[in-house]
Design a protein around this motif. Structure first.
Motif, PDB file in Angstrom:
ATOM      1  N   HIS A  54       0.810  -1.229   0.000  1.00 37.26           N
ATOM      2  CA  HIS A  54       0.000   0.000   0.000  1.00 37.26           C
ATOM      3  C   HIS A  54       0.843   1.279   0.000  1.00 37.26           C
ATOM      4  O   HIS A  54       0.313   2.359  -0.186  1.00 37.26           O
ATOM      5  CB  HIS A  54      -0.916   0.011   1.227  1.00 37.26           C
ATOM      6  N   LEU A  55       2.137   1.154   0.199  1.00 36.05           N
ATOM      7  CA  LEU A  55       2.997   2.340   0.257  1.00 36.05           C
ATOM      8  C   LEU A  55       3.266   2.873  -1.143  1.00 36.05           C
ATOM      9  O   LEU A  55       3.622   2.123  -2.046  1.00 36.05           O
ATOM     10  CB  LEU A  55       4.320   1.997   0.941  1.00 36.05           C
ATOM     11  N   THR A  56       3.102   4.156  -1.322  1.00 37.07           N
ATOM     12  CA  THR A  56       3.421   4.773  -2.605  1.00 37.07           C
ATOM     13  C   THR A  56       4.685   5.615  -2.437  1.00 37.07           C
ATOM     14  O   THR A  56       4.888   6.256  -1.414  1.00 37.07           O
ATOM     15  CB  THR A  56       2.264   5.657  -3.098  1.00 37.07           C
ATOM     16  N   GLY A  57       5.514   5.574  -3.431  1.00 38.49           N
ATOM     17  CA  GLY A  57       6.740   6.359  -3.383  1.00 38.49           C
ATOM     18  C   GLY A  57       7.757   5.851  -2.381  1.00 38.49           C
ATOM     19  O   GLY A  57       8.658   6.588  -1.988  1.00 38.49           O
ATOM     20  N   TRP A  58       7.612   4.604  -1.962  1.00 43.78           N
ATOM     21  CA  TRP A  58       8.541   4.038  -0.985  1.00 43.78           C
ATOM     22  C   TRP A  58       9.824   3.663  -1.696  1.00 43.78           C
ATOM     23  O   TRP A  58       9.839   2.858  -2.617  1.00 43.78           O
ATOM     24  CB  TRP A  58       7.906   2.818  -0.320  1.00 43.78           C
ATOM     25  N   ASP A  59      10.909   4.276  -1.301  1.00 44.26           N
ATOM     26  CA  ASP A  59      12.210   4.031  -1.913  1.00 44.26           C
ATOM     27  C   ASP A  59      13.209   3.745  -0.794  1.00 44.26           C
ATOM     28  O   ASP A  59      14.016   4.610  -0.438  1.00 44.26           O
ATOM     29  CB  ASP A  59      12.636   5.249  -2.741  1.00 44.26           C
TER      30      ASP A  59
END
Length: 67
Positions: free
Chosen positions: A20-25
């Motif tokens: 569900h995490l967006t932009g997780w880097d």
């Protein structure tokens, strides 16, 4: 599966915690920790039931062998 001669095996939940995490880097060490947490939880209830995907395995008996 059984109707087609396969023996159902255990199943795993996939993408339990981080899907569900967006932009997780994450840094490589954070990614490794996340991967380990997913792997451990993937075959344990109730966590595997939270997976966005399911990985199901089955075994086919050997040629000419009994199931």
């Amino acid at each position: 599966m059984a109707e087609h001669g396969l023996t159902p095996l255990d199943w795993q939940g996939i993408r339990i915690f981080h899907d569900h995490l967006t932009g997780w880097d994450p840094a490589p060490s954070a990614y490794a920790q996340a991967l380990e947490a997913e792997w451990v939880a993937s075959s344990r209830d109730p966590y595997r039931r939270l997976g966005r995907l399911v990985h199901t395995l089955a075994r086919r008996p050997p040629e000419g062998g009994a199931p």
